[in-house]
Design a protein around this motif. Structure first.
Motif, PDB file in Angstrom:
ATOM      1  N   ASP A 103     -94.437 -15.205   1.106  1.00 30.04           N
ATOM      2  CA  ASP A 103     -94.191 -14.307  -0.027  1.00 30.04           C
ATOM      3  C   ASP A 103     -93.002 -14.772  -0.854  1.00 30.04           C
ATOM      4  O   ASP A 103     -93.044 -14.758  -2.089  1.00 30.04           O
ATOM      5  CB  ASP A 103     -93.930 -12.880   0.471  1.00 30.04           C
ATOM      6  CG  ASP A 103     -95.086 -12.318   1.267  1.00 30.04           C
ATOM      7  OD1 ASP A 103     -96.214 -12.817   1.108  1.00 30.04           O
ATOM      8  OD2 ASP A 103     -94.862 -11.380   2.055  1.00 30.04           O
ATOM      9  N   VAL A 158     -94.128 -14.120 -14.398  1.00 33.29           N
ATOM     10  CA  VAL A 158     -94.384 -12.918 -13.601  1.00 33.29           C
ATOM     11  C   VAL A 158     -93.132 -12.040 -13.571  1.00 33.29           C
ATOM     12  O   VAL A 158     -92.044 -12.511 -13.256  1.00 33.29           O
ATOM     13  CB  VAL A 158     -94.805 -13.289 -12.166  1.00 33.29           C
ATOM     14  CG1 VAL A 158     -94.811 -12.060 -11.262  1.00 33.29           C
ATOM     15  CG2 VAL A 158     -96.182 -13.949 -12.177  1.00 33.29           C
ATOM     16  N   LYS A 174     -98.472  -9.917 -14.091  1.00 28.99           N
ATOM     17  CA  LYS A 174     -98.345  -9.207 -12.828  1.00 28.99           C
ATOM     18  C   LYS A 174     -98.953 -10.068 -11.720  1.00 28.99           C
ATOM     19  O   LYS A 174     -99.955 -10.754 -11.928  1.00 28.99           O
ATOM     20  CB  LYS A 174     -99.057  -7.855 -12.866  1.00 28.99           C
ATOM     21  CG  LYS A 174     -98.762  -7.027 -14.122  1.00 28.99           C
ATOM     22  CD  LYS A 174     -97.291  -6.784 -14.339  1.00 28.99           C
ATOM     23  CE  LYS A 174     -97.049  -5.985 -15.617  1.00 28.99           C
ATOM     24  NZ  LYS A 174     -95.613  -5.902 -15.959  1.00 28.99           N
ATOM     25  N   LEU A 175     -98.360 -10.028 -10.552  1.00 27.42           N
ATOM     26  CA  LEU A 175     -98.821 -10.824  -9.409  1.00 27.42           C
ATOM     27  C   LEU A 175     -99.154  -9.917  -8.237  1.00 27.42           C
ATOM     28  O   LEU A 175     -98.377  -9.014  -7.910  1.00 27.42           O
ATOM     29  CB  LEU A 175     -97.734 -11.821  -9.006  1.00 27.42           C
ATOM     30  CG  LEU A 175     -97.934 -12.583  -7.684  1.00 27.42           C
ATOM     31  CD1 LEU A 175     -99.133 -13.524  -7.783  1.00 27.42           C
ATOM     32  CD2 LEU A 175     -96.674 -13.362  -7.329  1.00 27.42           C
ATOM     33  N   THR A 185     -94.403  -7.900  -8.911  1.00 33.53           N
ATOM     34  CA  THR A 185     -95.157  -8.433  -7.775  1.00 33.53           C
ATOM     35  C   THR A 185     -95.485  -7.325  -6.778  1.00 33.53           C
ATOM     36  O   THR A 185     -94.648  -6.463  -6.496  1.00 33.53           O
ATOM     37  CB  THR A 185     -94.366  -9.534  -7.054  1.00 33.53           C
ATOM     38  OG1 THR A 185     -94.070 -10.585  -7.967  1.00 33.53           O
ATOM     39  CG2 THR A 185     -95.169 -10.110  -5.884  1.00 33.53           C
ATOM     40  N   HIS A 186     -96.707  -7.372  -6.259  1.00 31.11           N
ATOM     41  CA  HIS A 186     -97.137  -6.449  -5.212  1.00 31.11           C
ATOM     42  C   HIS A 186     -97.678  -7.271  -4.041  1.00 31.11           C
ATOM     43  O   HIS A 186     -98.323  -8.306  -4.247  1.00 31.11           O
ATOM     44  CB  HIS A 186     -98.235  -5.519  -5.731  1.00 31.11           C
ATOM     45  CG  HIS A 186     -97.829  -4.721  -6.925  1.00 31.11           C
ATOM     46  ND1 HIS A 186     -97.168  -3.522  -6.830  1.00 31.11           N
ATOM     47  CD2 HIS A 186     -97.976  -4.978  -8.263  1.00 31.11           C
ATOM     48  CE1 HIS A 186     -96.934  -3.045  -8.049  1.00 31.11           C
ATOM     49  NE2 HIS A 186     -97.405  -3.917  -8.928  1.00 31.11           N
ATOM     50  N   ALA A 223     -93.508 -18.007  -8.934  1.00 30.60           N
ATOM     51  CA  ALA A 223     -94.172 -17.169  -9.931  1.00 30.60           C
ATOM     52  C   ALA A 223     -93.248 -16.775 -11.074  1.00 30.60           C
ATOM     53  O   ALA A 223     -93.710 -16.486 -12.180  1.00 30.60           O
ATOM     54  CB  ALA A 223     -94.747 -15.929  -9.264  1.00 30.60           C
ATOM     55  N   GLN A 256     -93.193 -15.903  -4.788  1.00 24.89           N
ATOM     56  CA  GLN A 256     -92.482 -15.122  -5.796  1.00 24.89           C
ATOM     57  C   GLN A 256     -91.453 -15.962  -6.549  1.00 24.89           C
ATOM     58  O   GLN A 256     -91.259 -15.777  -7.757  1.00 24.89           O
ATOM     59  CB  GLN A 256     -91.818 -13.920  -5.144  1.00 24.89           C
ATOM     60  CG  GLN A 256     -92.835 -12.882  -4.660  1.00 24.89           C
ATOM     61  CD  GLN A 256     -92.187 -11.686  -4.005  1.00 24.89           C
ATOM     62  OE1 GLN A 256     -91.540 -10.873  -4.659  1.00 24.89           O
ATOM     63  NE2 GLN A 256     -92.340 -11.569  -2.697  1.00 24.89           N
TER      64      GLN A 256
END
Length: 222
Positions: free
Chosen positions: A163, A175, A138-139, A178-179, A170, A167
């Protein structure tokens, strides 16, 4: 037990909003789960060196043919990948520099996205030959930005290369979720900025609770 990899990328120290936001996230997680382990990597204060020809040569050298010099070239990369491999959640505190990520954070990604370590390459897969080796991470991106409107539908959505770049990279670190929590209007230093700070810090414990509850549910049904 959950392991967080806490990365800070700001060149600033005490004045950094992204550092304060990422620290608030880690502290909120520890408050709810005291058994959590935290790996800290401050690339803002200690940036990984840029990729060089010697480093590339070492990375593409078979393990059994690595000389002591080549092993030293990739020693830091191996260390960073080991930290990443141990992590369940990657927490990145970063400012937006010139609409993208700081060079120090990009250098971290360059050191951990590595063939045979975090991804495999196989032309038999057709037009998408790269595949991540790691899974289920999780990111959380905790950022500070000088302007505003970088989210979906915002006036600067197409200018958000922070962002989106994180992402994209990632994905090759395994991953799958993502949040993003961001502080905006920093250059304006007005009431909108103060409200953005408050909203971001209010959002942190809410996200932490959500993520921990989801992890506990996954463990209970496993």
């Amino acid at each position: 037990m959950t392991t967080l990899l806490h990365i800070d990328a700001s060149a600033r120290s005490d004045r950094s909003l992204s550092r304060k936001l990422s620290q608030a996230f880690v502290e909120a997680w520890r408050e709810r789960d005291a058994s959590t382990q935290v790996i800290t990597r401050d690339v803002g204060r200690n940036p990984p060196p840029f990729v060089t020809e010697a480093w590339i040569a070492a990375v593409f050298t078979p393990e059994e043919q690595l000389t002591p010099q080549k092993r030293e070239e990739i020693r830091l990369s191996d260390e960073l990948i080991d930290e990443l491999d141990r992590a369940d959640v990657i927490v990145i505190g970063t400012p937006m520099y010139n609409y993208g990520m700081p060079a120090a954070l990009k250098s971290w990604f360059d050191k951990v996205i590595r063939i045979g370590k975090t991804f495999t390459f196989d032309l038999e897969r057709g037009d998408y030959p790269l595949e991540p080796i790691m899974r289920g991470k999780k990111l959380v991106i905790l950022s500070s930005r000088g302007e505003f409107g970088f989210g979906p539908g915002g006036v600067r959505e197409t200018m958000n290369h922070l962002d989106t770049h994180i992402q994209t990279c990632a994905h090759y670190l395994g991953v799958n979720e993502t949040h993003v929590i961001s502080i905006d209007y920093q250059e304006f230093a007005d009431a909108r900025h103060e409200a953005s700070i408050a909203n971001a810090f209010d959002a942190v414990p809410v996200l932490v609770r959500q993520m921990i509850e989801e992890r506990q549910h996954q463990v209970s049904v496993a």
